[in-house]
Write an enzyme that holds these catalytic residues in place. Structure first.
Site, mmCIF file in Angstrom:
data_model
loop_
_atom_site.group_PDB
_atom_site.id
_atom_site.type_symbol
_atom_site.label_atom_id
_atom_site.label_comp_id
_atom_site.label_asym_id
_atom_site.label_seq_id
_atom_site.Cartn_x
_atom_site.Cartn_y
_atom_site.Cartn_z
ATOM 1 N N THR A 192 -3.669 -10.181 -2.464
ATOM 2 C CA THR A 192 -3.649 -9.035 -1.761
ATOM 3 C C THR A 192 -4.179 -7.714 -2.631
ATOM 4 O OG1 THR A 192 -2.896 -7.602 0.136
ATOM 5 C CG2 THR A 192 -1.274 -8.547 -1.401
ATOM 6 N N GLU A 339 1.673 -10.234 3.628
ATOM 7 C CA GLU A 339 3.130 -10.400 2.930
ATOM 8 C C GLU A 339 3.918 -11.475 4.091
ATOM 9 O OE1 GLU A 339 1.772 -7.238 0.419
ATOM 10 O OE2 GLU A 339 1.547 -7.892 2.457
ATOM 11 N N LYS A 449 0.195 15.426 7.054
ATOM 12 C CA LYS A 449 1.489 16.526 7.293
ATOM 13 C C LYS A 449 0.644 17.771 7.201
ATOM 14 C CE LYS A 449 6.012 17.954 6.319
ATOM 15 N NZ LYS A 449 7.163 17.534 5.526
ATOM 16 N N TRP A 454 3.674 15.833 11.538
ATOM 17 C CA TRP A 454 3.248 14.784 11.193
ATOM 18 C C TRP A 454 2.008 14.242 12.177
ATOM 19 C CZ3 TRP A 454 3.982 12.742 6.676
ATOM 20 C CH2 TRP A 454 5.089 12.983 5.919
#
Length: 557
Positions: A192, A339, A449, A454
């Site tokens: 990956t 994963e 940000k 956010w």
């Protein structure tokens, strides 16, 4: 530690290990006459498939493959690839599924790092192999794959190759005894890519693949999150088999002796032909593939109402979901990582939610899904403390389960970082509702940000996708002296909308939502740039790293 009591064993008792061969064995029990189809070139039933798997095991043994050795595959999605999914691990060897979209330098690194011993390669990728062959350090034998054998054309096998796949199978015995061994034996590996450094090798055991298969089957066949019925559904992957085991569905479909269709190289005309001719009902793909099919003129002329499609790899936007649903395609979202083998969440509509009007379902179908069976997920803050699952509080999504990679091959420190505090850290910022819906806000590196707020780049992409004429959108943050960061957007328009939709009309559409209070002012991009194409990664995800580095000047000027 809890005081527990173990079940005593007799000296002669022995539990059956959870091996990939156990999954394969089920395919002959109940419906062995069902077919596996490759393009318009090859068809076989499960009896022949099992014979071919054993023939391949004998071919690989003759090529010197022993338990613990690694076999690499570079092929389009085919019946041959599916045979490798089973033959290699069932021998006790390791299957290395190579991402053919990586650069030659990256592929060279992966092959040497994984210590590939034998390579099975389609002739389309021979130029790639030629570019790196002299630098391969462990490869001993190469087996050629060619579709010409199905078309009565002559196949030219390069000097030094072990032979051509089909001809080697013809001369091999179809008897091979797959022995028992420890279920924790390494079965598969793939690499990956990240934002920096070389690709990372993840790896999975037989037990992990077995448990992932059981978990996925429980969700789609038992709970019917995305209903999969082996007697009724026809499965065709449109996610490459090299991409996280094609999300595990080939193992489920084979175990259940479901009818399977493999499209080879992804070509829109061939995909649609197979979809219609073979009556495909169940697929999975990344958003770019679905967008390509949905925007095809042919899609509006045919009946796609029996087709169920799971979207993963990137977020399913509301605009794409609406376009698919309008064509009758039942579209769902899935979530996971390389994963995690990969399934962590999948759309599941409960009885009440299934009765909602389609427009109201879109909000749910474009979430990352509901947490899958046997998966434990916890949101954590920057200090590693749990964040409440109230549907609003954001934290990094961390997880535990029976099928997650234990680390990165030959990279102990990176594996320890992945599993810090005993949880696998995904790098995704999310909220989770009390009824277990996962709502991905962004990758930790992609959250913007701005002005102390956010802002989710995915949320802005979602807003843009719902504006008429928008085919694709990508939003990234760039530094801003006043606000810290500000969002900027790239837009690809649908055919026939060039000139009709401009950056200004897109901003106006968003501004209306700001003025009515539907969205916060921070969500208005500073710039919206219309482009012909948005950069993608090797697995079809929007490549925000590339956008930031290579398109910065275009966006900011």
């Amino acid at each position: 530690m809890l005081a527990t009591k173990l079940i005593p064993r007799t000296a002669s008792s022995q539990e059956q290990p959870l091996l990939v061969k156990t999954i394969l064995a089920q395919s002959l029990k109940y419906e062995p006459q069902r077919e596996i189809i490759y393009r318009d070139l090859y068809r076989m039933n499960y009896v022949e498939f099992n014979q071919r798997v054993r023939r391949l095991a004998n071919v690989l043994t003759s090529a010197g493959v022993q338990p613990g050795d690694t076999v690499a595959v570079l092929d389009w999605d085919s019946h041959r690839y599916l045979e490798c999914f089973f033959a290699v691990p069932c021998m006790g060897a390791i299957l290395h599924t190579i991402n053919v979209r990586l650069s030659p330098t990256q592929i060279l690194y992966c092959m040497n790092h994984a210590e590939d011993k034998v390579v099975v390669i389609h002739e389309d990728f021979l130029p790639l192999l030629d570019a790196i062959k002299s630098q391969l350090t462990t490869v001993e034998k190469i087996i050629l794959v060619s579709d010409k054998v199905y078309q009565n054309q002559e196949v030219s096998v390069p000097d030094g190759f072990a032979g051509e796949y089909e001809n080697l199978l013809k001369t091999a015995s179809d008897h091979y005894d797959f022995l028992d061994f420890d279920e924790n034996t390494w079965a598969t590996t793939f690499y990956t890519t990240g934002t920096t450094g070389n690709p990372k090798g993840v790896y999975f055991s037989h037990r992990q693949l077995f448990m992932h298969t059981m978990g996925l089957m429980t969700y789609v066949c038992g709970y019917e999150a995305v209903p999969f019925h082996s007697a009724l559904d026809v499965y065709m992957p449109i996610t490459p088999l090299f991409h996280v085991h094609a999300w595990g569905f080939p193992l489920v479909a084979t175990m259940l002796s479901a009818r399977q269709v493999y499209p080879g190289k992804y070509e829109p005309e061939m995909l649609l032909t197979l979809l219609l001719r073979e009556k495909v009902t169940f697929s999975h793909c990344v958003p770019t593939i679905l967008a390509m099919l949905v925007n095809s003129p042919v899609a509006k002329q045919v009946d796609l109402s029996r087709w169920k499609v799971i979207i993963g790899g990137s977020a399913l936007t509301k605009g794409l979901a609406k376009a698919a649903l309008e064509l009758g395609i039942q579209v769902y979202a899935g979530y996971g990582l390389s994963e995690t083998a990969p399934i962590l969440a999948l759309t599941y509509l409960n009885d009440a939610e299934r009765s909602l009007p389609i427009d109201e379902q879109i909000e749910l179908r474009t979430r990352a899904g509901r947490i899958a069976p046997f998966v434990d997920i916890q949101l954590q803050d920057d200090e590693g403390r749990p964040v409440p699952h109230d549907g609003h509080a954001l934290g990094e999504l961390t997880t535990r389960g029976s099928w997650l990679t234990q680390g990165y091959y030959k990279e102990t420190e990176r594996g320890e970082e992945l599993w810090r505090s005993g949880w696998l850290h995904t790098g995704d910022v999310a909220a989770i509702t009390p009824d277990h819906w996962v709502i991905i806000a962004d990758r930790t590196k992609d959250v913007i940000k701005t002005g102390g707020e956010w802002v989710s780049s995915l949320a802005i992409e979602n807003l843009l996708s719902q504006i008429e004429g928008v085919a694709e959108s990508a939003v990234v943050g760039f530094p801003d002296e006043k606000w810290g960061e500000r969002p900027h957007a790239l837009i690809v328009l649908k055919p026939d909308y060039a000139g009709k939709v401009t950056s200004e009309t897109l901003k106006t559409a968003l501004q209306i939502q700001v003025s009515t209070g539907e969205i916060n002012k921070w969500y208005m991009p500073d710039r919206i740039v219309i482009v012909s194409e948005i950069p993608k990664t090797s697995v079809g995800k929007i490549d925000k790293k590339k956008i930031r580095s290579e398109m910065k000047e275009l966006i900011l000027t």
